[in-house]
Design a protein around this motif. Structure first.
Motif, short mmCIF file in Angstrom:
data_model
loop_
_atom_site.label_atom_id
_atom_site.label_comp_id
_atom_site.label_asym_id
_atom_site.label_seq_id
_atom_site.Cartn_x
_atom_site.Cartn_y
_atom_site.Cartn_z
N ILE A 314 1.12 -0.53 0.00
CA ILE A 314 0.08 -0.12 0.02
C ILE A 314 0.38 1.77 -0.07
O ILE A 314 0.62 2.13 -0.71
N LEU A 315 1.92 0.46 0.93
CA LEU A 315 2.56 2.38 0.74
C LEU A 315 3.66 2.96 -0.36
O LEU A 315 3.85 3.68 -0.64
N ARG A 317 2.43 1.84 -3.49
CA ARG A 317 1.80 2.86 -4.21
C ARG A 317 1.42 4.08 -3.54
O ARG A 317 1.08 4.41 -4.80
N SER A 318 1.37 4.09 -2.69
CA SER A 318 0.69 5.55 -1.98
C SER A 318 1.16 6.50 -2.49
O SER A 318 2.13 6.78 -3.60
N LYS A 319 0.07 7.88 -3.18
CA LYS A 319 0.37 9.18 -3.69
C LYS A 319 2.08 9.86 -2.74
O LYS A 319 2.47 10.48 -3.97
N ASN A 321 4.61 8.25 -1.81
CA ASN A 321 5.74 7.49 -2.05
C ASN A 321 6.19 8.28 -3.47
O ASN A 321 7.63 8.47 -3.71
N HIS A 341 5.12 6.80 7.73
CA HIS A 341 3.93 5.81 6.64
C HIS A 341 2.85 5.36 7.82
O HIS A 341 2.10 4.92 7.78
N TYR A 344 -0.29 7.47 7.63
CA TYR A 344 -0.70 7.55 6.34
C TYR A 344 -1.06 6.67 5.98
O TYR A 344 -2.12 6.55 5.91
N LEU A 345 -1.15 5.29 7.37
CA LEU A 345 -1.92 4.17 6.73
C LEU A 345 -3.25 4.14 7.88
O LEU A 345 -4.35 3.98 7.21
N LYS A 348 -4.98 8.58 6.54
CA LYS A 348 -4.83 8.73 5.43
C LYS A 348 -5.81 7.45 4.32
O LYS A 348 -6.32 7.40 4.09
N HIS A 349 -5.59 6.28 4.25
CA HIS A 349 -5.90 5.35 3.92
C HIS A 349 -7.06 4.38 4.55
O HIS A 349 -7.83 4.32 3.86
#
Ligand code: 4AD
Ligand code: MG
Length: 466
Positions: A314-315, A317-319, A321, A341, A344-345, A348-349
């Protein structure tokens, strides 16, 4: 009688005595008195025309008073009852010229410099009452679940986390000396974790938990790190990682629900404080939820469970990153996760608490159970919104030969941990546990942005005042 008692079961018409500190005194008539038992102040009405003028002058913000009078229903706004004062005594003066806590808005930074007086503010009163309630909830939870409170030592001869971030304990002169001559006849430190000794307890009592101070000499000047913090570490025989994660989630929800059920007034105050603080932040840093809303969300939703390997995908492919916005870019499996990170998870995710498990062995402690793949361990971290890692735990390596190898691989001399290794030699079993950073939980529940503001006297690099 405490103000809390008076407000909850008002004995209208009765004569009462209350002791506390003056928050404000207006029109030479209305004293707002607070005794710390609750957030609310009690209005005490003085008949100034018949009071001694010199004594009246001593009623200033911060002074300590004993007030006696009749409790009556209040005609004024903002309070239900008030005391009509017959008699008051100034127990301790607080000269206006010197007292730093005048009734106005003070910054949290300023209040940190006067940490000896900050328990007298609304914010810190609420934070420390909630801290108490959480501590009570922790003991309640484990007691009802059949755990025994276990006291691991504070002075230890081993490095439980193998991270070498320890404070030395010694009675040798500052100039140094022979370790053999030192108090314990060997090198000792303040513990970084009560886990290893906790495991010894669990291998006899079944289920134990520690709740004690732990110390880390890491030079992290962040809003999430203290050099001295309190940790809760349950350890359970016959629990695998699955059961460990279930327990941690249930335990966190219980503690938060306990506050929602028992600490409404303080939570509402902090909820408002949190909302006001958000208004001063740039749009993209504002919390989408209010404080109470956040707490309610956590207790009523399942935590997301995700393997480290899935998290890395996921990380990657994240924006942030892809657009190289992360400070530490995620390029490959095996990378240690930084707080950017984790946040973000969570924020945001998934927009929910996340439990990550099965981390690479290379970035975790030596005592975690190795998976059959030979490269991951049965570790789990719980990540919370606005906080990042709040819990770290694992299933422990119960196989004597595997553990012995890992101890050797990280360079810990066997003489240092012989007792730990023996539990794997004699009657070993599957067991697990975790550590909850108490201040990080208090931070989450109070909405305080800086960990220095949820412990009475914070210890951080370069600072051990009070
Ligand atoms: O992840 P940690 O280092 O794990 C242990 O110490 C294990 N022995 C726990 C166990 O399995 N029994 O620390 C556990 C938790 C972290 O998740 C974090 O909440 C908190 O302790 N913590 C700190 N809190 C404040 N200041 C620090 N410097 C902290 N370091 C860890
Ligand atoms: Mg950790």
């Amino acid at each position: 009688m405490s103000i809390k008692q008076l407000l909850h079961q008002p004995a209208i018409g009765e004569k009462v005595t209350v002791k506390g500190w003056v928050r404000s005194f207006r029109s030479n008539r209305f004293i707002a008195l607070n005794d710390g038992s609750c957030l609310a102040t009690l209005q005490c009405v003085v008949d100034f025309e018949h009071a001694d003028e010199n004594e009246l002058k001593r009623i200033t913000t911060g002074s300590c008073l004993a007030v006696t009078g009749s409790l009556l229903e209040s005609k004024g706004h903002g309070q239900t009852v008030e005391i009509i004062v017959d008699h008051f005594e100034v127990l301790g003066d607080a000269p206006v010229e010197d007292y730093p806590l005048q009734p106005k808005k003070h910054s949290l930074e300023f209040l940190r410099e006067i940490a000896h007086l900050r328990p007298r503010t609304n914010t810190f009163g609420a934070v420390f009452r909630l801290r108490h309630a959480l501590s009570f909830a922790v003991h309640n939870y484990f007691n009802k679940e059949g755990f025994f409170n276990w006291h691991s030592p504070i002075i230890t001869g081993s490095d439980a986390e193998g991270a070498g971030e320890m404070f030395r304990v010694s009675t040798l002169p500052a100039s140094g000396g022979d370790v053999a001559e030192d108090f314990f006849g060997k090198e000792t430190h303040l513990t970084v974790s009560g886990q290893l000794e906790g495991e010894l307890g669990a291998m006899g009592l079944g289920k134990i938990y520690t709740f004690g101070p732990t110390f880390r000499a890491e030079n992290s000047n962040t809003t999430r790190h203290l050099a001295e913090f309190w940790m809760i570490e349950p350890e359970m025989a016959f629990y695998d990682l699955e059961m460990n994660m279930d327990l941690a989630e249930d335990f966190l929800k219980y503690c938060i629900q306990y506050l929602l059920d028992n600490c409404r007034e303080d939570l509402q105050f902090l909820d408002q404080r949190f909302a006001d603080e958000q208004k001063g932040k740039p749009q993209n840093e504002r919390s989408e939820q209010g404080l109470i809303e956040k707490l309610e969300f956590v207790v009523s939703n399942d935590f997301v469970r995700l393997s480290y390997t899935d998290a890395i995908e996921i990380l990657k492919r994240s924006k942030p990153n892809q657009k190289k916005k992360f400070k530490y870019l995620i390029n490959e499996w095996g990378a240690d996760l930084q707080s950017e990170h984790e946040r973000y998870l969570v924020e945001k995710h998934f927009k929910a608490p996340v439990v990550l498990f099965d981390y690479p062995a290379s970035i975790k402690a030596f005592y975690m159970r190795l998976n059959d793949d030979g490269k991951t361990v049965r570790a789990m971290d719980i990540l919370f919104p606005g906080i990042g890692e709040i819990v770290g735990g694992s299933q422990r390596e119960e196989r004597h030969d595997v553990l012995k190898e890992k101890v050797a691989a990280v360079g810990i001399p066997e003489e240092e941990l012989w007792w730990y290794l023996e539990t794997r030699k004699f009657g070993t079993c599957v067991h697990s546990g975790f550590g909850l950073g108490f201040e990080r939980l208090v931070q989450f529940c109070t909405g305080m942005g800086n960990i220095r503001d949820v412990i009475p006297f914070p210890r951080t690099p370069g600072s051990a005042n009070f």
